[in-house]
Design a protein around this motif. Structure first.
Motif, PDB file in Angstrom:
ATOM      1  N   GLY A  95       0.833  -1.203   0.000  1.00  0.00           N
ATOM      2  CA  GLY A  95       0.000   0.000   0.000  1.00  0.00           C
ATOM      3  C   GLY A  95       0.863   1.245   0.000  1.00  0.00           C
ATOM      4  O   GLY A  95       2.075   1.200  -0.183  1.00  0.00           O
ATOM      5  N   GLN A  96       0.217   2.361   0.257  1.00  0.00           N
ATOM      6  CA  GLN A  96       0.904   3.650   0.270  1.00  0.00           C
ATOM      7  C   GLN A  96       0.490   4.387   1.533  1.00  0.00           C
ATOM      8  O   GLN A  96      -0.684   4.588   1.789  1.00  0.00           O
ATOM      9  N   GLY A  97       1.479   4.770   2.341  1.00  0.00           N
ATOM     10  CA  GLY A  97       1.188   5.508   3.565  1.00  0.00           C
ATOM     11  C   GLY A  97       0.391   4.707   4.560  1.00  0.00           C
ATOM     12  O   GLY A  97      -0.473   5.252   5.256  1.00  0.00           O
ATOM     13  N   CYS A  98       0.653   3.393   4.631  1.00  0.00           N
ATOM     14  CA  CYS A  98      -0.059   2.587   5.615  1.00  0.00           C
ATOM     15  C   CYS A  98       0.881   1.562   6.242  1.00  0.00           C
ATOM     16  O   CYS A  98       1.864   1.147   5.631  1.00  0.00           O
ATOM     17  N   ARG A  99       0.552   1.206   7.471  1.00  0.00           N
ATOM     18  CA  ARG A  99       1.301   0.175   8.185  1.00  0.00           C
ATOM     19  C   ARG A  99       0.307  -0.896   8.600  1.00  0.00           C
ATOM     20  O   ARG A  99      -0.698  -0.617   9.249  1.00  0.00           O
ATOM     21  N   ILE A 100       0.610  -2.146   8.243  1.00  0.00           N
ATOM     22  CA  ILE A 100      -0.291  -3.256   8.490  1.00  0.00           C
ATOM     23  C   ILE A 100       0.297  -4.125   9.601  1.00  0.00           C
ATOM     24  O   ILE A 100       1.396  -4.651   9.461  1.00  0.00           O
ATOM     25  N   ARG A 101      -0.438  -4.261  10.703  1.00  0.00           N
ATOM     26  CA  ARG A 101      -0.018  -5.143  11.802  1.00  0.00           C
ATOM     27  C   ARG A 101      -0.815  -6.433  11.689  1.00  0.00           C
ATOM     28  O   ARG A 101      -2.031  -6.415  11.575  1.00  0.00           O
ATOM     29  N   ILE A 102      -0.108  -7.578  11.724  1.00  0.00           N
ATOM     30  CA  ILE A 102      -0.731  -8.885  11.531  1.00  0.00           C
ATOM     31  C   ILE A 102      -1.116  -9.443  12.895  1.00  0.00           C
ATOM     32  O   ILE A 102      -0.255  -9.796  13.695  1.00  0.00           O
ATOM     33  N   VAL A 114      -6.521 -11.484  10.322  1.00  0.00           N
ATOM     34  CA  VAL A 114      -6.939 -10.296  11.067  1.00  0.00           C
ATOM     35  C   VAL A 114      -5.812  -9.278  11.059  1.00  0.00           C
ATOM     36  O   VAL A 114      -4.657  -9.621  11.358  1.00  0.00           O
ATOM     37  N   TYR A 115      -6.143  -8.031  10.730  1.00  0.00           N
ATOM     38  CA  TYR A 115      -5.140  -6.973  10.609  1.00  0.00           C
ATOM     39  C   TYR A 115      -5.585  -5.695  11.326  1.00  0.00           C
ATOM     40  O   TYR A 115      -6.769  -5.383  11.377  1.00  0.00           O
ATOM     41  N   ASP A 116      -4.607  -4.969  11.832  1.00  0.00           N
ATOM     42  CA  ASP A 116      -4.783  -3.630  12.386  1.00  0.00           C
ATOM     43  C   ASP A 116      -3.997  -2.719  11.451  1.00  0.00           C
ATOM     44  O   ASP A 116      -2.776  -2.840  11.353  1.00  0.00           O
ATOM     45  N   ILE A 117      -4.698  -1.833  10.737  1.00  0.00           N
ATOM     46  CA  ILE A 117      -4.030  -1.025   9.707  1.00  0.00           C
ATOM     47  C   ILE A 117      -4.090   0.454  10.075  1.00  0.00           C
ATOM     48  O   ILE A 117      -5.166   0.999  10.334  1.00  0.00           O
ATOM     49  N   HIS A 118      -2.924   1.096  10.109  1.00  0.00           N
ATOM     50  CA  HIS A 118      -2.800   2.525  10.378  1.00  0.00           C
ATOM     51  C   HIS A 118      -2.502   3.234   9.058  1.00  0.00           C
ATOM     52  O   HIS A 118      -1.538   2.879   8.372  1.00  0.00           O
ATOM     53  N   PHE A 119      -3.322   4.220   8.714  1.00  0.00           N
ATOM     54  CA  PHE A 119      -3.125   4.993   7.489  1.00  0.00           C
ATOM     55  C   PHE A 119      -2.684   6.407   7.822  1.00  0.00           C
ATOM     56  O   PHE A 119      -3.249   7.033   8.719  1.00  0.00           O
ATOM     57  N   VAL A 140     -13.893   0.804  11.297  1.00  0.00           N
ATOM     58  CA  VAL A 140     -13.046   1.990  11.437  1.00  0.00           C
ATOM     59  C   VAL A 140     -12.909   2.330  12.920  1.00  0.00           C
ATOM     60  O   VAL A 140     -13.898   2.591  13.604  1.00  0.00           O
ATOM     61  N   LEU A 141     -11.675   2.298  13.416  1.00  0.00           N
ATOM     62  CA  LEU A 141     -11.398   2.623  14.816  1.00  0.00           C
ATOM     63  C   LEU A 141     -11.136   4.111  15.005  1.00  0.00           C
ATOM     64  O   LEU A 141     -11.486   4.676  16.038  1.00  0.00           O
ATOM     65  N   GLU A 142     -10.497   4.736  14.010  1.00  0.00           N
ATOM     66  CA  GLU A 142     -10.201   6.171  14.064  1.00  0.00           C
ATOM     67  C   GLU A 142     -10.292   6.747  12.659  1.00  0.00           C
ATOM     68  O   GLU A 142      -9.914   6.092  11.690  1.00  0.00           O
ATOM     69  N   GLY A 143     -10.776   7.974  12.558  1.00  0.00           N
ATOM     70  CA  GLY A 143     -10.817   8.663  11.276  1.00  0.00           C
ATOM     71  C   GLY A 143     -11.948   8.195  10.383  1.00  0.00           C
ATOM     72  O   GLY A 143     -12.998   7.730  10.847  1.00  0.00           O
ATOM     73  N   GLU A 144     -11.714   8.312   9.077  1.00  0.00           N
ATOM     74  CA  GLU A 144     -12.727   7.983   8.071  1.00  0.00           C
ATOM     75  C   GLU A 144     -12.010   7.444   6.847  1.00  0.00           C
ATOM     76  O   GLU A 144     -10.953   7.941   6.474  1.00  0.00           O
ATOM     77  N   VAL A 145     -12.578   6.410   6.219  1.00  0.00           N
ATOM     78  CA  VAL A 145     -11.976   5.833   5.018  1.00  0.00           C
ATOM     79  C   VAL A 145     -13.034   5.669   3.944  1.00  0.00           C
ATOM     80  O   VAL A 145     -14.234   5.619   4.229  1.00  0.00           O
ATOM     81  N   SER A 146     -12.575   5.600   2.704  1.00  0.00           N
ATOM     82  CA  SER A 146     -13.470   5.190   1.624  1.00  0.00           C
ATOM     83  C   SER A 146     -13.101   3.752   1.289  1.00  0.00           C
ATOM     84  O   SER A 146     -11.934   3.373   1.320  1.00  0.00           O
ATOM     85  N   VAL A 147     -14.125   2.955   1.014  1.00  0.00           N
ATOM     86  CA  VAL A 147     -13.934   1.550   0.664  1.00  0.00           C
ATOM     87  C   VAL A 147     -14.462   1.342  -0.740  1.00  0.00           C
ATOM     88  O   VAL A 147     -15.574   1.757  -1.065  1.00  0.00           O
ATOM     89  N   GLU A 148     -13.657   0.701  -1.572  1.00  0.00           N
ATOM     90  CA  GLU A 148     -14.063   0.368  -2.936  1.00  0.00           C
ATOM     91  C   GLU A 148     -14.025  -1.150  -3.076  1.00  0.00           C
ATOM     92  O   GLU A 148     -13.089  -1.792  -2.617  1.00  0.00           O
ATOM     93  N   PRO A 178      -5.441  11.073   9.049  1.00  0.00           N
ATOM     94  CA  PRO A 178      -5.057   9.696   9.328  1.00  0.00           C
ATOM     95  C   PRO A 178      -6.260   8.850   9.739  1.00  0.00           C
ATOM     96  O   PRO A 178      -7.284   9.387  10.158  1.00  0.00           O
ATOM     97  N   ALA A 179      -6.107   7.535   9.613  1.00  0.00           N
ATOM     98  CA  ALA A 179      -7.193   6.625   9.978  1.00  0.00           C
ATOM     99  C   ALA A 179      -6.602   5.309  10.458  1.00  0.00           C
ATOM    100  O   ALA A 179      -5.448   4.989  10.178  1.00  0.00           O
ATOM    101  N   ARG A 180      -7.433   4.573  11.185  1.00  0.00           N
ATOM    102  CA  ARG A 180      -7.027   3.249  11.662  1.00  0.00           C
ATOM    103  C   ARG A 180      -8.220   2.316  11.523  1.00  0.00           C
ATOM    104  O   ARG A 180      -9.337   2.677  11.907  1.00  0.00           O
ATOM    105  N   VAL A 181      -7.979   1.138  10.951  1.00  0.00           N
ATOM    106  CA  VAL A 181      -9.062   0.175  10.757  1.00  0.00           C
ATOM    107  C   VAL A 181      -8.662  -1.200  11.279  1.00  0.00           C
ATOM    108  O   VAL A 181      -7.486  -1.539  11.347  1.00  0.00           O
TER     109      VAL A 181
END
Length: 196
Positions: A95-102, A114-119, A140-148, A178-181
């Motif tokens: 991805g771009q500008g994101c960190r994925i925790r497994i 299952v993932y915890d993703i910080h954008f 969505v735990l924090e912020g707002e995201v668009s899903v496609e 920023p966002a976290r999902v």
């Protein structure tokens, strides 16, 4: 070293070799799946080299075996496995500008992940279609995201949950900051049984 750690190092080579053979994988295949060189995998299996935790983690993911189970004498009927925050594996190059925790265990790879993703602001994770019948559930735990998902598009705000097909091109994009999902990926039944 303690007697217990010596015992673990004695069991580890045979357990890794058993796991590889149970999967029907060659040394070369394990090397390709894990990113650990073929010669290193061979040395570890022969007991000639002691793997780092990172190497062992990569091997257990590639072999789809339980990290702790390789090291334990026997399985305890009652136990709580804790992976401390600093030990949670993460991916920073997808991805771009994101960190994925497994968050899911290695043996769940390809089944129920299952993932915890910080954008960061404007960060995105764009994915090619997964196996037929796959779905994702995102909260969505924090912020707002668009899903496609394919041609569908939704804005998902903090506290909202979206469920969508993941067997089409799909994406998650941070909006206005920023966002976290929290993301659950469930492979389709065809993927689990190997049917096409």
């Amino acid at each position: 070293m303690t007697e217990e750690s010596d015992d673990i190092l004695t069991r580890l080579p045979a357990r890794l070799k058993e796991a590889r053979r149970a999967q029907g994988l060659s040394l070369e295949a394990v090397a390709n799946l894990s990113g650990v060189s073929r010669s290193m995998v061979s040395q570890i299996e022969r007991g000639e080299s002691s793997p780092t935790i990172a190497t062992l983690w990569n091997l257990t993911r590639a072999l789809q075996v339980d990290f702790a189970g390789l090291l334990e004498e026997g399985s305890a009927a009652e136990q709580i496995e804790v992976l401390r925050s600093a030990e949670v594996p993460s991916i920073d190059n997808m991805g771009q500008g994101c960190r994925i925790r497994i968050l899911s265990p290695p043996e769940e790879a390809g089944g129920h992940e299952v993932y915890d993703i910080h954008f960061k602001e404007g960060g995105s994770l764009r994915s090619q279609p997964h196996a037929r019948g796959s779905h994702e559930q995102l909260t969505v735990l924090e912020g707002e995201v668009s899903v496609e998902s394919g041609a569908a598009f939704e804005t998902v705000a903090q506290g909202d949950t979206a469920r969508y097909p993941a067997d089409v091109p799909h994406a998650i994009v941070a909006k206005d900051g920023p966002a976290r999902v929290f993301l659950i990926v469930k492979s389709g039944s065809d993927a689990m049984t190997g049917r096409r």
